[in-house]
Design an enzyme around this catalytic site. Structure first.
Site, PDB file in Angstrom:
ATOM      1  N   GLU A   1      -9.777   3.769   1.502  1.00  0.00           N
ATOM      2  CA  GLU A   1      -9.170   3.980   0.181  1.00  0.00           C
ATOM      3  C   GLU A   1      -8.117   2.927  -0.161  1.00  0.00           C
ATOM      4  O   GLU A   1      -7.917   2.602  -1.326  1.00  0.00           O
ATOM      5  CB  GLU A   1      -8.549   5.377   0.126  1.00  0.00           C
ATOM      6  CG  GLU A   1      -7.114   5.506   0.672  1.00  0.00           C
ATOM      7  CD  GLU A   1      -6.991   5.221   2.169  1.00  0.00           C
ATOM      8  OE1 GLU A   1      -8.028   5.267   2.868  1.00  0.00           O
ATOM      9  OE2 GLU A   1      -5.885   4.924   2.647  1.00  0.00           O
TER      10      GLU A   1
ATOM     11  N   ARG B   1      -7.912  -0.305   0.231  1.00  0.00           N
ATOM     12  CA  ARG B   1      -8.409  -1.517  -0.428  1.00  0.00           C
ATOM     13  C   ARG B   1      -8.744  -1.264  -1.893  1.00  0.00           C
ATOM     14  O   ARG B   1      -8.653  -2.160  -2.729  1.00  0.00           O
ATOM     15  CB  ARG B   1      -9.615  -2.056   0.347  1.00  0.00           C
ATOM     16  CG  ARG B   1     -10.783  -1.127   0.378  1.00  0.00           C
ATOM     17  CD  ARG B   1     -11.790  -1.466   1.472  1.00  0.00           C
ATOM     18  NE  ARG B   1     -11.286  -1.166   2.823  1.00  0.00           N
ATOM     19  CZ  ARG B   1     -11.990  -1.386   3.937  1.00  0.00           C
ATOM     20  NH1 ARG B   1     -13.204  -1.920   3.871  1.00  0.00           N
ATOM     21  NH2 ARG B   1     -11.483  -1.081   5.112  1.00  0.00           N
TER      22      ARG B   1
ATOM     23  N   ASP C   1     -12.580   7.031   3.260  1.00  0.00           N
ATOM     24  CA  ASP C   1     -11.411   6.718   4.072  1.00  0.00           C
ATOM     25  C   ASP C   1     -11.014   5.237   3.952  1.00  0.00           C
ATOM     26  O   ASP C   1      -9.955   4.834   4.420  1.00  0.00           O
ATOM     27  CB  ASP C   1     -11.677   7.088   5.542  1.00  0.00           C
ATOM     28  CG  ASP C   1     -10.393   7.230   6.348  1.00  0.00           C
ATOM     29  OD1 ASP C   1      -9.309   7.236   5.738  1.00  0.00           O
ATOM     30  OD2 ASP C   1     -10.481   7.344   7.590  1.00  0.00           O
TER      31      ASP C   1
ATOM     32  N   LYS D   1     -10.672  12.552   8.075  1.00  0.00           N
ATOM     33  CA  LYS D   1     -10.287  12.084   9.408  1.00  0.00           C
ATOM     34  C   LYS D   1     -10.221  13.277  10.362  1.00  0.00           C
ATOM     35  O   LYS D   1      -9.877  14.382   9.934  1.00  0.00           O
ATOM     36  CB  LYS D   1      -8.888  11.458   9.366  1.00  0.00           C
ATOM     37  CG  LYS D   1      -8.792  10.098   8.710  1.00  0.00           C
ATOM     38  CD  LYS D   1      -7.354   9.601   8.751  1.00  0.00           C
ATOM     39  CE  LYS D   1      -7.181   8.291   7.985  1.00  0.00           C
ATOM     40  NZ  LYS D   1      -7.822   7.147   8.647  1.00  0.00           N
TER      41      LYS D   1
ATOM     42  N   ASP E   1       1.110   6.043   5.745  1.00  0.00           N
ATOM     43  CA  ASP E   1       0.194   5.123   5.073  1.00  0.00           C
ATOM     44  C   ASP E   1       0.803   4.470   3.822  1.00  0.00           C
ATOM     45  O   ASP E   1       0.115   3.778   3.085  1.00  0.00           O
ATOM     46  CB  ASP E   1      -1.118   5.854   4.728  1.00  0.00           C
ATOM     47  CG  ASP E   1      -2.330   4.948   4.814  1.00  0.00           C
ATOM     48  OD1 ASP E   1      -2.214   3.861   5.411  1.00  0.00           O
ATOM     49  OD2 ASP E   1      -3.387   5.320   4.270  1.00  0.00           O
TER      50      ASP E   1
ATOM     51  N   LYS F   1       0.856  -1.192   0.000  1.00  0.00           N
ATOM     52  CA  LYS F   1       0.000   0.000   0.000  1.00  0.00           C
ATOM     53  C   LYS F   1       0.889   1.237   0.000  1.00  0.00           C
ATOM     54  O   LYS F   1       1.840   1.323   0.776  1.00  0.00           O
ATOM     55  CB  LYS F   1      -0.920  -0.004   1.228  1.00  0.00           C
ATOM     56  CG  LYS F   1      -1.785   1.265   1.351  1.00  0.00           C
ATOM     57  CD  LYS F   1      -2.823   1.168   2.477  1.00  0.00           C
ATOM     58  CE  LYS F   1      -3.532   2.505   2.691  1.00  0.00           C
ATOM     59  NZ  LYS F   1      -4.547   2.458   3.764  1.00  0.00           N
TER      60      LYS F   1
ATOM     61  N   ASP G   1      -2.972  10.006   3.835  1.00  0.00           N
ATOM     62  CA  ASP G   1      -4.371   9.610   3.921  1.00  0.00           C
ATOM     63  C   ASP G   1      -5.131  10.593   4.814  1.00  0.00           C
ATOM     64  O   ASP G   1      -5.139  10.460   6.034  1.00  0.00           O
ATOM     65  CB  ASP G   1      -4.476   8.182   4.476  1.00  0.00           C
ATOM     66  CG  ASP G   1      -5.923   7.702   4.563  1.00  0.00           C
ATOM     67  OD1 ASP G   1      -6.805   8.391   4.010  1.00  0.00           O
ATOM     68  OD2 ASP G   1      -6.147   6.640   5.174  1.00  0.00           O
TER      69      ASP G   1
HETATM   70  N1  BES Z   1      -4.782   4.148   6.654  1.00  0.00           N
HETATM   71  C1  BES Z   1      -5.962   3.853   7.368  1.00  0.00           C
HETATM   72  C2  BES Z   1      -5.743   2.778   8.444  1.00  0.00           C
HETATM   73  C3  BES Z   1      -4.854   3.147   9.583  1.00  0.00           C
HETATM   74  C4  BES Z   1      -5.392   3.662  10.751  1.00  0.00           C
HETATM   75  C5  BES Z   1      -3.496   2.916   9.534  1.00  0.00           C
HETATM   76  C6  BES Z   1      -4.571   3.973  11.805  1.00  0.00           C
HETATM   77  C7  BES Z   1      -2.665   3.229  10.591  1.00  0.00           C
HETATM   78  C8  BES Z   1      -3.209   3.754  11.739  1.00  0.00           C
HETATM   79  C9  BES Z   1      -7.030   3.364   6.422  1.00  0.00           C
HETATM   80  O1  BES Z   1      -7.007   3.887   5.143  1.00  0.00           O
HETATM   81  C10 BES Z   1      -8.351   3.720   7.010  1.00  0.00           C
HETATM   82  O2  BES Z   1      -8.618   4.886   7.117  1.00  0.00           O
HETATM   83  N2  BES Z   1      -9.137   2.725   7.377  1.00  0.00           N
HETATM   84  C11 BES Z   1     -10.417   2.946   7.939  1.00  0.00           C
HETATM   85  C12 BES Z   1     -11.390   1.982   7.300  1.00  0.00           C
HETATM   86  C13 BES Z   1     -12.827   2.291   7.597  1.00  0.00           C
HETATM   87  C14 BES Z   1     -13.206   3.625   7.003  1.00  0.00           C
HETATM   88  C15 BES Z   1     -13.682   1.204   7.016  1.00  0.00           C
HETATM   89  C16 BES Z   1     -10.292   2.685   9.443  1.00  0.00           C
HETATM   90  O3  BES Z   1      -9.513   1.835   9.852  1.00  0.00           O
HETATM   91  O4  BES Z   1     -10.956   3.394  10.182  1.00  0.00           O
HETATM   92 ZN    ZN Z   2      -5.190   4.570   4.477  1.00  0.00          ZN
HETATM   93 MN    MN Z   3      -8.097   5.739   5.032  1.00  0.00          MN
END
Ligand code: BES
Ligand code: ZN
Ligand code: MN
Length: 522
Positions: A358, A360, A356, A286, A297, A274, A279
């Protein structure tokens, strides 16, 4: 950092410090006490024993005590490093201890060190771990500091003499082990640098340039595709995420091909990382606290780049490819919206219910692309979900995949590389969470089992190829220093991937040798 095999004894050789790892039984061992301890203590007329007692040093894991020798030893300071009990020892325990030791040595401004390797059965793995621990423990990201002298420009240990345990003689294999450890630790530090770099100066374009420089340095083939080419490749999910940013997206493809023509034809290992360079969450923005660390990220891609750097030098007898879809996830008038439907490279359509989620989306298109090579296996690494940190805590990565053999190989590689990875299930009971009313699926489910639904999403894009997905959201970045880890990026994944490729190499070589044997008999 330079390493050599010391010829003198720990109690006689000269350096600024002696790093002396000890088990909890070593101090009271009457039968076979480590001679480094006994002889040094004798020269100091029992001072080591006395001070260790006063400081409460018992050789417990995580204990570190620095002792002044006042010129009565070849070293100005002895740094005692607890290893805990022998029964629980593994190479990672030593890696952590030496990391602590080097940090303590740098704090007292040492420049040269003796490193006593403890007498253990896993000598080769321990030697490797000690060298890795020393280099990684010395790592600092101080590029942007201009004032604090302690942080920047302060002397650091740059010469280390490795001292072998009592009764062990140096051999050629040990030199190769040290060289390998240096390469791995160097590549891990390279990955850390990429992740620690602020998003403003680690854009997709700059990440691609870094990949290019690395590829040139170690002799890997590289293709970088820009937006136009990504459009031609019909990566609608990748493009959707990239749309909100003024930064150009880049699809980065690195490849290692063995020189031997037969080996080059073998099915490849594909690594996918990734590479969201920042992000923000996109329109599903966020909150500030959650966004603060989001320069990290792209840690999955940093791990792939670090691993590819080592793999180029290992030259395994099968091809290895690294793929990363680099872009930013930003809100803007161009950004992809909630409710939009994106069309993936595979033709599957996706309703966006959270911008968010993104990672995947980009990974889905890149995994599909990697899969077109018909690789033997695909391993992806991604800082994919906060839910994985909730599930496993910040130090452990989650592993997903239905191929038990590949999963086992990845988990065993991680265990022996000293990285904590645990399997989580892609349970069928959560598959329906991604059902959409308007498209083939949606990109985000609810909070419960969030890492599992993310894995379900990715699985749609890898077909039947054996595949393991590593969610490294937790251990890719730590908020507390520990052992050989500094606050910030860890370079997590590099060591596991390298170990995976090394094991696959040994297996192949063993199989070839078997074939040759049966061939002779026939
Ligand atoms: N990059 C984040 C995941 C993340 C969170 C990595 C904290 C490192 C520390 C990812 O893109 C994300 O935002 N995931 C969301 C998914 C949700 C919206 C389904 C999450 O984990 O909240
Ligand atoms: Zn992310
Ligand atoms: Mn995200």
């Amino acid at each position: 950092m330079h390493f050599s095999f010391g010829t003198g004894h720990a109690s006689a050789a000269k350096a600024d410090v002696l790093l002396l790892p000890l088990f909890d039984t070593d101090l009271s061992d009457k039968k076979h006490p480590p001679s480094a301890w006994v002889k040094s203590d004798k020269k100091l007329r029992g001072l080591l024993t006395k001070l260790a007692q006063q400081e409460g040093f018992k050789g417990k894991g995580e204990q570190t005590v620095v002792i002044q020798t006042h010129g009565k030893l070849g070293v100005a300071r002895v740094i005692l490093l607890g290893l805990g009990t022998r029964a629980k020892f593994n190479a990672e325990v030593l890696r952590l201890a030496i990391g602590r030791g080097i940090k303590a040595a740098n704090k007292v401004k040492a420049k040269t060190a003796l490193l006593q390797i403890p007498g253990v059965r896993e000598l080769d793995a321990s030697l490797q771990a000690a060298v890795e621990g020393a280099i990684l423990g010395s790592y600092r990201y101080d590029k942007w500091r201009t004032t604090n002298k302690d942080e920047k420009g302060a002397p650091r240990v740059d010469k280390v003499q490795l001292l072998l345990p009592d009764g062990v003689k140096k051999d050629k294999a040990m030199e190769a082990t040290v060289a390998l450890a240096r390469t791995i630790a160097g590549a891990t530090a390279f990955a850390r640098d990429l992740v620690n770099e602020p998003a403003g100066t680690m854009t997709p374009t700059i990440l691609a340039e870094q990949a290019k420089a690395m590829a040139k340095e170690v002799g890997l083939a590289l293709h970088v595709f820009d937006r136009k080419k990504i459009e031609e490749l019909k990566m609608g999910m990748f493009l959707g995420v990239a749309r909100g940013s003024v930064e150009e997206p880049k699809l980065i493809h690195l490849s290692y091909t063995p020189k031997d023509a037969e080996a080059a034809k073998r099915p490849a290992v594909a690594l996918v990382g990734k590479a969201i360079t920042f992000d923000s969450g996109g329109l599903s923005l966020k909150p500030s606290e959650g966004m603060l660390d989001m320069k990290t990220d792209m840690a999955g891609s940093a791990a792939v780049l670090g691993a590819m750097k080592v793999i180029a030098q290992l030259a395994p007898p099968f091809p290895v490819h690294g793929f990363m879809g680099a872009c930013e996830n930003m809100p803007s008038g161009h950004a992809y919206r909630l409710g939009d439907v994106l069309v993936s490279r595979l033709g599957k359509t996706v309703e966006i219910t959270n911008t968010d989620a993104e990672g995947r989306l980009v990974l889905g298109d890149v995994l599909a692309y990697a899969n077109e090579l018909k690789p033997a296996v695909i391993i992806d690494l991604a800082t994919l979900t906060g839910a994985c940190i909730v599930a496993l805590g910040p130090w452990v990565a989650g592993a997903f995949g239905d191929d038990d053999q590949l999963m086992w190989n990845v988990l065993e590689s991680a265990r022996s590389a000293g990285e904590d990875i645990w399997r989580l299930p892609i349970t069928d009971t959560l598959k329906d969470v991604l059902k959409s009313d308007v498209a083939d699926m949606k990109n985000a489910g609810d909070r419960m089992g969030g890492s599992i639904t993310a894995a379900h999403f990715l699985k749609e894009f890898v077909g039947d190829t054996p595949w393991v997905h590593l969610d490294i959201a937790g251990p890719s970045n730590v908020s507390k220093e520990k052992g050989y880890l500094a606050k910030g990026a860890t370079g997590f994944g590099v060591r596991t991937l390298v170990e995976f490729v090394r094991r696959r190499t040994s297996e192949l070589n063993a199989a070839d040798a078997d074939d040759a044997m049966t061939g002779e008999e026939a």
